[in-house]
Structure formats: structure tokens, C-alpha cells
Write a protein that holds these residues in place. Sequence first.
Motif, PDB file in Angstrom:
ATOM      1  N   PRO A 112       0.816  -1.219   0.000  1.00 55.03           N
ATOM      2  CA  PRO A 112       0.000   0.000   0.000  1.00 55.03           C
ATOM      3  C   PRO A 112       0.850   1.270   0.000  1.00 55.03           C
ATOM      4  O   PRO A 112       0.433   2.293  -0.545  1.00 55.03           O
ATOM      5  CB  PRO A 112      -0.800  -0.121   1.302  1.00 55.03           C
ATOM      6  CG  PRO A 112      -0.849  -1.568   1.606  1.00 55.03           C
ATOM      7  CD  PRO A 112       0.421  -2.155   1.053  1.00 55.03           C
TER       8      PRO A 112
ATOM      9  N   SER B 151      -4.470  -1.482  -2.660  1.00 55.11           N
ATOM     10  CA  SER B 151      -4.146  -1.513  -1.233  1.00 55.11           C
ATOM     11  C   SER B 151      -3.693  -2.905  -0.810  1.00 55.11           C
ATOM     12  O   SER B 151      -2.833  -3.055   0.069  1.00 55.11           O
ATOM     13  CB  SER B 151      -5.365  -1.063  -0.428  1.00 55.11           C
ATOM     14  OG  SER B 151      -5.102  -1.100   0.952  1.00 55.11           O
TER      15      SER B 151
ATOM     16  N   PHE C 210     -21.453  -7.296  -0.848  1.00 52.35           N
ATOM     17  CA  PHE C 210     -20.449  -7.372   0.217  1.00 52.35           C
ATOM     18  C   PHE C 210     -20.684  -8.594   1.097  1.00 52.35           C
ATOM     19  O   PHE C 210     -19.733  -9.273   1.513  1.00 52.35           O
ATOM     20  CB  PHE C 210     -20.487  -6.092   1.073  1.00 52.35           C
ATOM     21  CG  PHE C 210     -19.613  -6.166   2.287  1.00 52.35           C
ATOM     22  CD1 PHE C 210     -18.234  -6.287   2.161  1.00 52.35           C
ATOM     23  CD2 PHE C 210     -20.169  -6.133   3.566  1.00 52.35           C
ATOM     24  CE1 PHE C 210     -17.420  -6.367   3.287  1.00 52.35           C
ATOM     25  CE2 PHE C 210     -19.367  -6.210   4.681  1.00 52.35           C
ATOM     26  CZ  PHE C 210     -17.986  -6.333   4.549  1.00 52.35           C
TER      27      PHE C 210
ATOM     28  N   VAL D  59      -9.757   4.695   4.700  1.00 55.89           N
ATOM     29  CA  VAL D  59      -8.701   4.377   3.732  1.00 55.89           C
ATOM     30  C   VAL D  59      -7.389   4.130   4.474  1.00 55.89           C
ATOM     31  O   VAL D  59      -6.668   3.163   4.172  1.00 55.89           O
ATOM     32  CB  VAL D  59      -8.531   5.518   2.687  1.00 55.89           C
ATOM     33  CG1 VAL D  59      -7.249   5.336   1.876  1.00 55.89           C
ATOM     34  CG2 VAL D  59      -9.724   5.578   1.754  1.00 55.89           C
ATOM     35  N   GLU D  60      -7.089   4.976   5.462  1.00 55.64           N
ATOM     36  CA  GLU D  60      -5.846   4.797   6.222  1.00 55.64           C
ATOM     37  C   GLU D  60      -5.848   3.452   6.963  1.00 55.64           C
ATOM     38  O   GLU D  60      -4.845   2.736   6.981  1.00 55.64           O
ATOM     39  CB  GLU D  60      -5.647   5.946   7.235  1.00 55.64           C
ATOM     40  CG  GLU D  60      -5.347   7.288   6.597  1.00 55.64           C
ATOM     41  CD  GLU D  60      -4.120   7.256   5.690  1.00 55.64           C
ATOM     42  OE1 GLU D  60      -3.123   6.589   6.035  1.00 55.64           O
ATOM     43  OE2 GLU D  60      -4.175   7.887   4.611  1.00 55.64           O
TER      44      GLU D  60
ATOM     45  N   MET E 282      -7.622   0.769   6.191  1.00 54.68           N
ATOM     46  CA  MET E 282      -7.530  -0.283   5.167  1.00 54.68           C
ATOM     47  C   MET E 282      -6.079  -0.479   4.723  1.00 54.68           C
ATOM     48  O   MET E 282      -5.584  -1.612   4.656  1.00 54.68           O
ATOM     49  CB  MET E 282      -8.396   0.100   3.959  1.00 54.68           C
ATOM     50  CG  MET E 282      -8.320  -0.865   2.788  1.00 54.68           C
ATOM     51  SD  MET E 282      -9.150  -0.189   1.300  1.00 54.68           S
ATOM     52  CE  MET E 282      -8.045   1.187   0.887  1.00 54.68           C
ATOM     53  N   ASN E 283      -5.393   0.613   4.435  1.00 51.33           N
ATOM     54  CA  ASN E 283      -3.988   0.517   4.010  1.00 51.33           C
ATOM     55  C   ASN E 283      -3.114  -0.116   5.101  1.00 51.33           C
ATOM     56  O   ASN E 283      -2.269  -0.964   4.798  1.00 51.33           O
ATOM     57  CB  ASN E 283      -3.439   1.905   3.659  1.00 51.33           C
ATOM     58  CG  ASN E 283      -3.900   2.387   2.303  1.00 51.33           C
ATOM     59  OD1 ASN E 283      -4.305   1.592   1.458  1.00 51.33           O
ATOM     60  ND2 ASN E 283      -3.846   3.698   2.077  1.00 51.33           N
TER      61      ASN E 283
ATOM     62  N   ASN F 276      -3.811  -3.842   5.347  1.00 49.55           N
ATOM     63  CA  ASN F 276      -3.251  -4.569   4.206  1.00 49.55           C
ATOM     64  C   ASN F 276      -1.727  -4.653   4.288  1.00 49.55           C
ATOM     65  O   ASN F 276      -1.148  -5.680   3.942  1.00 49.55           O
ATOM     66  CB  ASN F 276      -3.682  -3.912   2.887  1.00 49.55           C
ATOM     67  CG  ASN F 276      -5.072  -4.350   2.461  1.00 49.55           C
ATOM     68  OD1 ASN F 276      -5.419  -5.531   2.597  1.00 49.55           O
ATOM     69  ND2 ASN F 276      -5.868  -3.424   1.974  1.00 49.55           N
ATOM     70  N   LEU F 277      -1.099  -3.583   4.774  1.00 47.81           N
ATOM     71  CA  LEU F 277       0.356  -3.620   4.927  1.00 47.81           C
ATOM     72  C   LEU F 277       0.740  -4.654   5.987  1.00 47.81           C
ATOM     73  O   LEU F 277       1.692  -5.424   5.812  1.00 47.81           O
ATOM     74  CB  LEU F 277       0.886  -2.237   5.310  1.00 47.81           C
ATOM     75  CG  LEU F 277       2.406  -2.127   5.412  1.00 47.81           C
ATOM     76  CD1 LEU F 277       3.082  -2.496   4.094  1.00 47.81           C
ATOM     77  CD2 LEU F 277       2.812  -0.694   5.806  1.00 47.81           C
TER      78      LEU F 277
ATOM     79  N   TYR G 203      -1.025  -7.282   6.840  1.00 48.51           N
ATOM     80  CA  TYR G 203      -1.339  -8.579   6.220  1.00 48.51           C
ATOM     81  C   TYR G 203      -0.200  -9.058   5.321  1.00 48.51           C
ATOM     82  O   TYR G 203       0.311 -10.171   5.459  1.00 48.51           O
ATOM     83  CB  TYR G 203      -2.636  -8.421   5.417  1.00 48.51           C
ATOM     84  CG  TYR G 203      -2.985  -9.554   4.499  1.00 48.51           C
ATOM     85  CD1 TYR G 203      -3.459 -10.764   4.993  1.00 48.51           C
ATOM     86  CD2 TYR G 203      -2.854  -9.407   3.123  1.00 48.51           C
ATOM     87  CE1 TYR G 203      -3.793 -11.800   4.127  1.00 48.51           C
ATOM     88  CE2 TYR G 203      -3.185 -10.433   2.261  1.00 48.51           C
ATOM     89  CZ  TYR G 203      -3.651 -11.634   2.765  1.00 48.51           C
ATOM     90  OH  TYR G 203      -3.980 -12.642   1.905  1.00 48.51           O
ATOM     91  N   VAL G 204       0.218  -8.194   4.415  1.00 52.86           N
ATOM     92  CA  VAL G 204       1.281  -8.513   3.460  1.00 52.86           C
ATOM     93  C   VAL G 204       2.600  -8.781   4.195  1.00 52.86           C
ATOM     94  O   VAL G 204       3.328  -9.727   3.869  1.00 52.86           O
ATOM     95  CB  VAL G 204       1.431  -7.351   2.452  1.00 52.86           C
ATOM     96  CG1 VAL G 204       2.729  -7.451   1.674  1.00 52.86           C
ATOM     97  CG2 VAL G 204       0.245  -7.309   1.503  1.00 52.86           C
TER      98      VAL G 204
ATOM     99  N   ARG H  92      -7.080  -9.224   7.399  1.00 54.34           N
ATOM    100  CA  ARG H  92      -7.857  -9.429   6.172  1.00 54.34           C
ATOM    101  C   ARG H  92      -9.319  -9.018   6.362  1.00 54.34           C
ATOM    102  O   ARG H  92      -9.886  -8.278   5.568  1.00 54.34           O
ATOM    103  CB  ARG H  92      -7.761 -10.938   5.827  1.00 54.34           C
ATOM    104  CG  ARG H  92      -8.304 -11.409   4.542  1.00 54.34           C
ATOM    105  CD  ARG H  92      -7.460 -11.116   3.337  1.00 54.34           C
ATOM    106  NE  ARG H  92      -7.922  -9.902   2.734  1.00 54.34           N
ATOM    107  CZ  ARG H  92      -7.196  -8.806   2.602  1.00 54.34           C
ATOM    108  NH1 ARG H  92      -5.957  -8.745   2.981  1.00 54.34           N
ATOM    109  NH2 ARG H  92      -7.717  -7.745   2.078  1.00 54.34           N
TER     110      ARG H  92
ATOM    111  N   GLU I  93     -11.210  -5.758   4.563  1.00 58.11           N
ATOM    112  CA  GLU I  93     -12.416  -5.928   3.729  1.00 58.11           C
ATOM    113  C   GLU I  93     -13.553  -5.015   4.190  1.00 58.11           C
ATOM    114  O   GLU I  93     -14.239  -4.400   3.374  1.00 58.11           O
ATOM    115  CB  GLU I  93     -12.940  -7.374   3.802  1.00 58.11           C
ATOM    116  CG  GLU I  93     -12.002  -8.434   3.320  1.00 58.11           C
ATOM    117  CD  GLU I  93     -11.757  -8.403   1.832  1.00 58.11           C
ATOM    118  OE1 GLU I  93     -12.616  -7.889   1.114  1.00 58.11           O
ATOM    119  OE2 GLU I  93     -10.690  -8.879   1.399  1.00 58.11           O
ATOM    120  N   VAL I  94     -13.762  -4.980   5.498  1.00 60.18           N
ATOM    121  CA  VAL I  94     -14.849  -4.159   6.036  1.00 60.18           C
ATOM    122  C   VAL I  94     -14.543  -2.675   5.815  1.00 60.18           C
ATOM    123  O   VAL I  94     -15.436  -1.906   5.428  1.00 60.18           O
ATOM    124  CB  VAL I  94     -15.089  -4.464   7.536  1.00 60.18           C
ATOM    125  CG1 VAL I  94     -16.109  -3.494   8.129  1.00 60.18           C
ATOM    126  CG2 VAL I  94     -15.589  -5.901   7.708  1.00 60.18           C
TER     127      VAL I  94
ATOM    128  N   ALA J 106     -12.728  -1.391   3.376  1.00 58.03           N
ATOM    129  CA  ALA J 106     -12.896  -1.125   1.941  1.00 58.03           C
ATOM    130  C   ALA J 106     -14.374  -0.969   1.597  1.00 58.03           C
ATOM    131  O   ALA J 106     -14.757  -0.071   0.834  1.00 58.03           O
ATOM    132  CB  ALA J 106     -12.283  -2.252   1.112  1.00 58.03           C
TER     133      ALA J 106
ATOM    134  N   VAL K 274     -15.599   2.460   2.932  1.00 57.73           N
ATOM    135  CA  VAL K 274     -15.149   3.523   2.021  1.00 57.73           C
ATOM    136  C   VAL K 274     -16.152   3.677   0.873  1.00 57.73           C
ATOM    137  O   VAL K 274     -16.641   4.774   0.591  1.00 57.73           O
ATOM    138  CB  VAL K 274     -13.746   3.195   1.454  1.00 57.73           C
ATOM    139  CG1 VAL K 274     -13.413   4.058   0.236  1.00 57.73           C
ATOM    140  CG2 VAL K 274     -12.685   3.383   2.540  1.00 57.73           C
TER     141      VAL K 274
END
Lengths: 115, 115, 115, 115
Positions: free
Chosen positions: A4, A59, C53, D15-16, D18-19, D22-23, D25-26, D45, D49-50, D52, D55
Amino acid sequence: MSTPHQYRPYIEACVEAMNACNLSYVSNLKQYDLEKLCDCIRVNRDCAEVCAFTVQALSQGNSLAAEIAGLCAKACEACIAECSKHEQTYCQDCVEACRRCAEMCRELEGSMALV
Amino acid sequence: MSTPHQYRPYIEACVEAMNACNLSYVSNLKQYDLEKLCDCIRVNRDCAEVCAFTVQALSQGNSLAAEIAGLCAKACEACIAECSKHEQTYCQDCVEACRRCAEMCRELEGSMALV
Amino acid sequence: MSTPHQYRPYIEACVEAMNACNLSYVSNLKQYDLEKLCDCIRVNRDCAEVCAFTVQALSQGNSLAAEIAGLCAKACEACIAECSKHEQTYCQDCVEACRRCAEMCRELEGSMALV
Amino acid sequence: MSTPHQYRPYIEACVEAMNACNLSYVSNLKQYDLEKLCDCIRVNRDCAEVCAFTVQALSQGNSLAAEIAGLCAKACEACIAECSKHEQTYCQDCVEACRRCAEMCRELEGSMALV
């Protein structure tokens, strides 16, 4: 794999386009001459959906990011073509946000194709 | 414009692939040799996301349906390539569901390109 | 953790409601007396999004499945209330699909609350 | 009906989060002691999803915005509880982004309940 952090400016451009498309969509549904705006409502909706998916996919560092960015650019270009026909301020704002998003997405698509 | 009715068999194939990818994803996370499965986990996740978006986009009659179907076929093909390396039953089931979905999506993409 | 297999009948009910809402949405946008249908268009859209969703979240075994099912039931109930006012066949079909989906989601929500 | 403009600060907070999810997670999927991180991977995860979906739903002015904000707050709170157990920097960053998002979502939920 990309994260992201690397995609941040692209995510932001997609969020702006998504917001502009949704504002145009919502505003169109309040107009009295709704018949003329049906195509615009549909195109706004389609573009907002694709932008929202692109936000989520970038993301998450989806491995098809280049293809998804290319899809998003296409959606934005279709939205620009339709919204350009209407003089409402929110349509003009939508054109601007989608133009920026399409440019960013084409840049991302191109940069990943080189890898 | 196309409707959910016309797209029904394609939507169903995408739902099946999404379910198979998610089952593979969830099952992989429970394995003891998780290190070997990292790529599979990522690819399952990416494919499930793209399938879920395709379900939604086809149901809404998105005007970029052909391009979205093409994207979904690519995601399924990547998933088939990775899951084929693993002997777990759920990976084999995932290969089968993704193969069917990829075929359907390529058919849809091709039929729309003719229009 | 729950899997797509356990949730299958719920996922199917949500897919049906999503398709019916999207068909109603698309059909409404083609009507000549669009002004009367604005609320219906909006509610169809909102419900279709929530159903999509829910499909994705149940397929992934999201740990908030009970809450998400409750949200989906609410969206369907709002859609039933609005579509019931219109005599178009697609609105009546939407009422039926949403009623089934709301029942399934309430059942899922209730069964998980007992755990 | 509310618009993307009114929801802008809430969308940004989502958005923040979510990012950050995801970071996390990755990054978790790259760790060598993956077994200890399975719960964290799942919760990251689920929360991503929630976020996203929130948003997208707020940007569209979904009429169930209050309920969706409440769902997002719950997802963030579960993510905070899990990520707080891990000392990695990206987990701590995730806690911070989710805390901010949960506060914003609870505020939005509360303000809409008063209407």
C-alpha cells in the motif's frame, strides 16, 4: 510484491475519482430532467464501482495491479466522455478527477509493464 | 444494456470460483507447513477478490463487462497455475472451479468483442 | 472458523437478492416516469451493494459474519418496504428475493449469536 | 441524503485503516514464524475488507451508513485487540490507524443515531 505504501498516490487518485463519480451520481438523481441524465447516471455508477475495486486491489497489492489499473483508466475515460457533455459543476469536477485518475492509472500500468 | 438475467451462468461460475478460492485460502492458513503455501495463499486471495468484483459487476450490467471478464479469466489462470502445484484436495477443487470460470469468462469476453 | 461450504445456502440467497435488486435498478432507469422511481433506484442500489459485500464476506468466512448478515437483513427489509409500493413485475420479484434473503440472514445472525 | 463531501474525513480514516491492515497482512505473510501470525493475518484481512466496503458505502451515501460505520468500528476494534499482541512496527502502525478509524466511525454512528 508491492505494498500500500508504494501505491499510495494511485490509491488517492482513485479515491478522488470514486468520490467525484458518486457525487455526480447522487446529484444527477436529484435533477428534474432526469431522462437526459440516464446515461450519465449509469456511467458514473460503473466508474465509481471500478475505482472502488481498484482502491481495494492496489491496497492489497493484488498481483494483477497493472491490468486493474488499465481497467480503471478505461472506466475513467468513458466517464470523462459522458460527463463532458453536461455543464453541471459536479460533472465538470468529475471530469477533472477522472482525468487525473486515468493519467495515474495509465502511468502505473506502463511502469509495471516494463518490469 | 445487459442484465443480471443474461449474465446468470457467468455469475454462477464466478461465485463457484470465488468460493473455491476462499476455501483454499482458509484451508491453507490452517496447514502446519505454512511457509510453502504463502504464494498459494496470496494467489487464492487475489483471485477471490477479482471473482467477487466480477460477480458484482456482471450483476450490475457494468458497461466494461468484457474487460472485467478478461481480467477474471487472467486471475483464474494464475490461480490454476499455482494450485496445480499442490496435491491437497481443496487445491484440486480450486483448479477445477477456476478452469470452468476462466472458460466462461473467455467466452463472455469473446462474445462481447464481436458486438 | 466457518467456511464457504457452511455458508453456501446463505451466499446463494444473497446472490439472488443482489441480482433481483440490480435488475430492478437497471429496469427502473429505463422507465419514462423516472421521477417517481428515484427512491426505488437508490434503495435498490444500496441493497445490491450490501448483498454483494455479504456474498464476499461470507465466502471468506469473515469473523463478523453475524453482524454482516444482520446488516444485509436490514438492507433487504428497506428494499422490500420501497419495492412493495410499485406494481412492476421486477419490483415484485425483488420483494420476493429480498424477503427470502432477509429471512436467511436473520436465521444466520440468530444461530451465530447462540454460539 | 448525505454525500461524499460530508463523509470525506470518515472516508479518509477508513482508507488509512484499510492501508495499514493490508500492509500488516502482506508483511505478516513474509515472516518466518508464520504459525504465530495466522490469527493476525485473518483479522487484518477481515478488517481490510470491512474498511474497503465502508469507504465505498460512505462515498455512495448508502442509507445504512450509520450501521455500516458501526460494523467498521467493530472490525477495527477486533484488529486492535489482535495487533496489540505483536511488537512489529507495522502491527503498531495498524493499531494506531484502526484506533483513529474506530473513533471516527463511532462518532459517525452516534451523530446519525441522533437524527
